[in-house]
Write a protein that holds these residues in place. Structure first.
Motif, mmCIF file in Angstrom:
data_model
loop_
_atom_site.group_PDB
_atom_site.id
_atom_site.type_symbol
_atom_site.label_atom_id
_atom_site.label_comp_id
_atom_site.label_asym_id
_atom_site.label_seq_id
_atom_site.Cartn_x
_atom_site.Cartn_y
_atom_site.Cartn_z
ATOM 1 N N TRP A 1 1.009 -1.226 -0.167
ATOM 2 C CA TRP A 1 -0.198 0.015 0.015
ATOM 3 C C TRP A 1 1.382 1.127 -0.197
ATOM 4 N N LEU A 2 0.624 2.656 -0.783
ATOM 5 C CA LEU A 2 1.576 3.003 -1.062
ATOM 6 C C LEU A 2 0.718 4.359 -0.574
ATOM 7 N N ARG A 3 0.844 5.405 -0.201
ATOM 8 C CA ARG A 3 0.398 6.605 0.071
ATOM 9 C C ARG A 3 2.465 7.993 -0.454
ATOM 10 N N ILE A 4 1.686 9.205 -0.555
ATOM 11 C CA ILE A 4 2.197 10.210 0.054
ATOM 12 C C ILE A 4 2.208 10.275 1.033
ATOM 13 N N GLY A 5 4.051 10.473 1.829
ATOM 14 C CA GLY A 5 4.126 10.801 3.247
ATOM 15 C C GLY A 5 3.562 12.387 3.063
ATOM 16 N N ALA A 6 3.449 12.719 4.626
ATOM 17 C CA ALA A 6 3.200 13.939 5.172
ATOM 18 C C ALA A 6 5.118 14.721 4.061
ATOM 19 N N ASP A 7 6.064 13.803 4.257
ATOM 20 C CA ASP A 7 7.138 14.893 3.976
ATOM 21 C C ASP A 7 7.363 14.415 2.474
ATOM 22 N N GLY A 8 5.703 14.071 1.713
ATOM 23 C CA GLY A 8 6.053 14.944 -0.094
ATOM 24 C C GLY A 8 6.898 13.041 -0.531
ATOM 25 N N ARG A 9 7.189 12.147 0.366
ATOM 26 C CA ARG A 9 8.048 11.150 -0.533
ATOM 27 C C ARG A 9 6.841 10.260 -0.720
ATOM 28 N N LEU A 10 6.965 9.314 -1.319
ATOM 29 C CA LEU A 10 6.389 8.033 -1.762
ATOM 30 C C LEU A 10 6.673 7.177 -0.650
ATOM 31 N N ARG A 11 5.562 6.461 0.323
ATOM 32 C CA ARG A 11 5.851 5.455 1.091
ATOM 33 C C ARG A 11 4.952 4.322 1.209
ATOM 34 N N ALA A 12 5.388 3.562 1.703
ATOM 35 C CA ALA A 12 5.065 2.097 1.284
ATOM 36 C C ALA A 12 5.053 1.630 2.714
ATOM 37 N N ILE A 13 3.744 -0.124 3.093
ATOM 38 C CA ILE A 13 3.707 -0.578 3.694
ATOM 39 C C ILE A 13 3.361 -1.725 3.532
ATOM 40 N N ASN A 14 4.072 -2.902 3.944
ATOM 41 C CA ASN A 14 3.231 -4.049 3.587
ATOM 42 C C ASN A 14 2.065 -4.627 3.962
ATOM 43 N N PRO A 15 0.964 -4.626 4.453
ATOM 44 C CA PRO A 15 0.474 -4.534 5.194
ATOM 45 C C PRO A 15 0.138 -6.467 5.996
ATOM 46 N N GLU A 16 0.371 -6.770 5.267
ATOM 47 C CA GLU A 16 0.645 -8.726 5.327
ATOM 48 C C GLU A 16 1.261 -8.399 6.530
ATOM 49 N N ALA A 17 1.284 -9.976 6.813
ATOM 50 C CA ALA A 17 2.158 -9.911 8.139
ATOM 51 C C ALA A 17 3.218 -11.655 8.316
ATOM 52 N N GLY A 18 2.538 -12.087 6.679
ATOM 53 C CA GLY A 18 2.761 -13.357 6.619
ATOM 54 C C GLY A 18 3.327 -13.630 4.779
ATOM 55 N N PHE A 19 3.742 -14.275 4.589
ATOM 56 C CA PHE A 19 4.139 -15.291 3.485
ATOM 57 C C PHE A 19 2.814 -16.431 3.441
ATOM 58 N N PHE A 20 1.791 -15.766 1.760
ATOM 59 C CA PHE A 20 1.282 -17.312 1.880
ATOM 60 C C PHE A 20 2.539 -17.547 -0.014
#
Ligand code: OXD
Ligand code: MN
Length: 622
Positions: free
Chosen positions: A314-333
C-alpha cells in the motif's frame, strides 16, 4: 430463526464451553456495529456456535489440534519440521477462481471490461440463498484483523466471519488478528466486513470430511459498500479474504477514493556496498517469482537485499511528500514448487518450522517435498492427493499451486523497518512478467507517464495460481488483472493522477520494467535469474544515483554497453544481445494487441495512454 436457535457467543477460551453473555469478549466491549453484523450473519448462516477469535497462541494451538483431529491437517515430523502441518485440499479446490470472482458495483461500467460484473441486488439475492443455513452444525469464527501494523496511519481494519478453522489459522499468520484489532475498531477505526463459508452444512450427527467445500463457488465484492462475500472454497485468496479480496480489490477502491495506491507488489530494501539503501516496489503477476525477488540473496559482493513484503504493498504520499509504502500483510502465502536452497535459500530457512503447507507432497519420514526442492525426488512420497507416489509415475507429487503459509517474522532477511508505521520511502517501481520473447531484461521508463504505460501493457504467461491454461499469454496490467476492484481504465487514470501529485512533491520514483524469463532461439532461458537478478537491481540503483549510463531503445532506456555488471557471469555477447534485442516486426504485432486491449476500455481509457502508444509506434517505425 427462533430464539432457541440463537447461536451462543463466547470468548476465545470457551470454545466448547457454555457461552458467556452476548457482547462479552475476554471482558472487552464488542463494538455495537460489529456485534449487530455478526448477529445478522449468524441469523442467516445459522452456525451451531460462534467463537470470537482473540489471536492468542493458545487459541491457535487449540485450533491446530482440532484441525488435526478432523483430518484437515497432519502434523509433520517435529524433529524435521517443528510445529508444522500439511493440509491436503479437495481436488476441486486448489487455486483462485477468477471466473467465480465478481465485482458487484451498481453500474456495470464501474467494474469495467476486465472484471466479472454482477448486478448487486441480484447477487445479494443469490448469495442470501446460498448462505442460508450454510454454517449449520459448524462453528462460526469471528476474526477481527488489521492490514498493516496496528496503529499505523496506513493500516486498515476488517472483520471476517468464517466456518473454516483452517482459514482462521491462515488469517492468524497472514494478518494481525485478534483482540488488538477489535480494540482498534472499538476505538473508532472503520472496518471492512468479510463473510466466508465453505458451503458445507452438517446435519446432526453427520461425519465431516477433511476439506469441506462446495462445487458452487463465489468470491463476491461490493465496492460501494466495501463488503466481501465468499462461498464454497477454503483455498488461499478465495478464503483468506484479508489478502486479495480486501488488501487489493476493496483496498484499490478505497485507494482510488482516498488518493493512494493498493498494489500487487513486493517491497524490498536494497543496500549498495556504499551502505546507502533504497526501497523498490515491484509488481509481477501471480507465481512469477515475487517471493524469490523479495528474499533475494545477491550473487554480487557487497550488495544486500532485505524483505519488507512479498505480495502486496500500500503506497501513499507521506507527510514529507515522499512516496511511502507498507506491506499490509504479516505473513507469506508462497508458491512451494521451484523453491529450493538454490533458488531461494532464505525461503527455505524461513520454513524451518511453524509453517502450514498445503497440497505439497510428504516424505516417508514426515517431511515435505515439492518439485524443485531437490534435484531428484525421494524414492517414495505421498503425493498432494494423499496417494503413494514414486518417481516416473508421470504425475506431479506436489500440486503446481501448492503453498506455504508462514509468519514474515520468521524470515531471516526481514528488514528491521518492515513494520515501520509510516512506511518506507519508495525510490523505484518495477513492473515484470513472464515473457519468452519481446521484453528485454531491463528497461527504464522515460518518466512517470511512460512508466504507467509500461504497467498498463504488462503481459505474462499464465501460471497455475489461478484456473486457466498455463502458458497462455494474457495482458495483466500492473499485475492487477484479477485484483483491481474497479474499472481498470479509471485505475490507469488514478495512476497518472497520482504521478501529477508526486511531481508536486519532493521526488518522483523511477519506473523500470524487467523480464527474467526471456528465451533464446534454442528455447532456453537467456538470463540465469535468482541471485543474479541483483545485477539488474545494481543497475537500477546506479540509475537512481546517476552513475549508470543508458542507451535509448524504442521501449525505453536500456543499460549502455558494459552498463550491466556481468562480472563472473558466463554469458557470451550474443546472449546479452538477445536479452536486449528489440524486434520491431514482433513488437508491431504486440502493439496491435495492445491497441485491441486498450480499445476495450472505450472512453474510460485516459488520453495519455493512446498518446504513449502512438509514441511507441512511431519509435518502432523510425
Ligand atoms: C497469490 C496470487 O497467492 O497472486 O499471491 O495468486
Ligand atoms: Mn499475489
Amino acid at each position: 430463526m427462533t430464539l432457541l436457535e440463537t447461536p451462543r457467543i463466547h470468548s476465545a477460551h470457551e470454545a466448547t464451553a457454555a457461552s458467556s453473555a452476548p457482547g462479552g469478549y475476554d471482558g472487552r466491549a464488542i463494538p455495537a456495529d460489529v456485534a449487530a453484523w455478526v448477529s445478522d450473519i449468524a441469523e442467516l448462516a445459522q452456525p451451531a456456535e460462534i467463537h470470537w477469535c482473540d489471536g492468542s497462541t493458545r487459541e491457535r494451538h487449540e485450533l491446530l489440534q482440532q484441525l488435526v483431529a478432523a483430518g484437515t491437517i497432519e502434523q509433520l515430523n517435529p524433529e524435521l519440521r517443528p510445529y508444522s502441518f500439511v493440509a491436503r485440499s479437495h481436488e476441486g479446490d486448489v487455486a483462485r477462481l477468477e471466473s467465480r470472482t465478481f465485482i458487484c458495483s451498481q453500474d456495470e461500467a464501474d467494474a469495467g471490461p476486465t472484471n466479472n460484473w454482477r448486478e448487486p441486488v441480484a447477487m445479494r439475492a443469490e448469495l442470501t440463498a446460498v448462505f442460508r443455513g450454510t454454517m449449520r452444525g459448524r462453528t462460526m469464527y469471528v476474526v477481527p484483523f488489521s492490514m498493516g501494523p496496528i496503529g499505523s496511519p496506513m493500516a486498515k481494519m476488517g472483520v471476517q466471519v468464517t466456518d473454516s478453522p483452517y482459514v482462521v489459522v491462515s488469517m492468524g499468520t497472514m494478518t494481525r488478528m485478534g483482540s488488538a484489532a477489535l480494540d482498534a475498531i472499538a476505538a473508532g477505526a472503520d472496518w471492512v466486513p468479510a463473510v466466508h463459508s465453505v458451503g458445507a452444512p452438517l446435519a446432526p450427527g453427520e461425519h465431516d470430511v477433511a476439506w469441506p467445500c462446495n462445487d458452487a463457488k463465489y468470491v463476491a465484492h461490493f465496492p460501494e459498500t466495501r463488503e466481501i462475500w465468499s462461498f464454497g472454497s477454503a483455498y488461499g485468496g478465495n478464503a483468506i479474504l484479508a489478502k486479495k479480496a480486501f488488501a487489493l480489490r476493496i483496498a484499490s477502491v478505497q485507494a482510488r477514493d482516498e488518493g493512494w495506491l493498493a498494489e500487487h507488489m513486493l517491497l524490498i530494501k536494497v543496500t549498495a556496498p556504499s551502505g546507502k539503501a533504497y526501497h523498490l516496489a515491484a509488481a509481477f503477476p501471480s507465481a512469477c517469482g515475487k517471493t524469490n525477488l523479495a528474499m533475494l540473496t545477491p550473487s554480487i559482493p557487497g550488495w544486500s537485499v532485505e524483505t519488507i513484503g512479498d505480495d502486496i504493498a500500500w503506497l501513499r504520499i507521506g507527510a514529507d511528500g515522499r512516496l511511502r509504502a507498507i506491506n499490509p500483510e504479516a505473513g507469506f502465502f508462497g508458491v512451494a514448487p521451484g523453491t529450493s536452497a538454490t533458488t531461494n535459500p532464505t525461503a527455505i530457512d524461513t520454513l524451518w518450522g511453524n509453517t502450514i503447507f498445503t497440497n505439497v507432497a510428504t516424505t516417508d519420514d514426515g517431511d515435505v517435498w515439492w518439485e524443485g526442492l531437490t534435484p531428484t525426488p525421494p524414492a517414495h512420497l505421498t503425493d498432494w492427493r494423499g496417494r503413494s507416489w514414486t518417481p516416473g509415475s508421470g504425475t506431479r507429487a506436489a500440486h503446481p499451486n501448492s503453498r506455504f503459509t508462514v509468519s514474515a517474522r520468521q524470515c531471516p532477511s526481514i528488514a528491521s523497518t518492515w513494520e515501520d508505521p509510516e512506511g518506507v520511502v519508495v525510490d523505484a517501481i518495477v513492473f515484470g512478467g513472464r515473457r519468452a520473447s519481446n521484453v528485454p531484461l531491463v528497461v527504464e521508463a522515460r518518466d512517470w507517464d511512460h512508466g504507467v504505460f509500461m504497467g498498463a501493457t504488462i503481459a505474462s504467461e499464465q501460471t497455475a495460481a489461478a484456473e486457466g491454461t498455463v502458458g497462455e499469454l494474457r495482458r495483466d496490467p500492473f499485475a492487477m488483472l484479477p485484483f483491481c476492484g474497479y474499472n481498470m481504465g479509471d485505475y490507469f487514470a488514478h495512476w497518472l493522477d497520482f504521478g501529477r501529485r508526486l511531481r508536486r512533491s519532493a521526488r518522483v520514483p523511477r519506473v523500470f520494467q524487467v523480464n527474467w524469463f526471456r528465451k533464446g532461439a534454442d528455447g532456453s532461458f537467456l538470463w540465469p535469474g535468482f541471485g543474479d537478478n541483483a545485477r539488474v537491481l545494481q543497475w537500477m540503483v546506479e540509475r537512481l544515483e546517476g552513475t549508470a549510463s543508458a542507451d535509448e531503445s524504442p521501449l525505453g532506456c536500456v543499460p549502455a554497453a558494459d552498463g550491466l555488471n556481468l562480472d563472473g557471469l558466463d554469458l557470451d555477447d550474443d546472449r546479452v544481445r538477445e536479452l536486449f534485442a528489440v524486434d520491431p516486426a514482433a513488437l508491431r504485432v504486440e502493439v496491435d494487441d495492445i491497441e485491441r486491449f486498450f480499445a476495450t476500455f472505450g472512453e474510460r481509457l485516459p488520453a495519455e495512454l493512446p498518446r504513449q502508444f502512438e509514441l511507441l509506434r512511431a519509435r518502432l517505425d523510425d
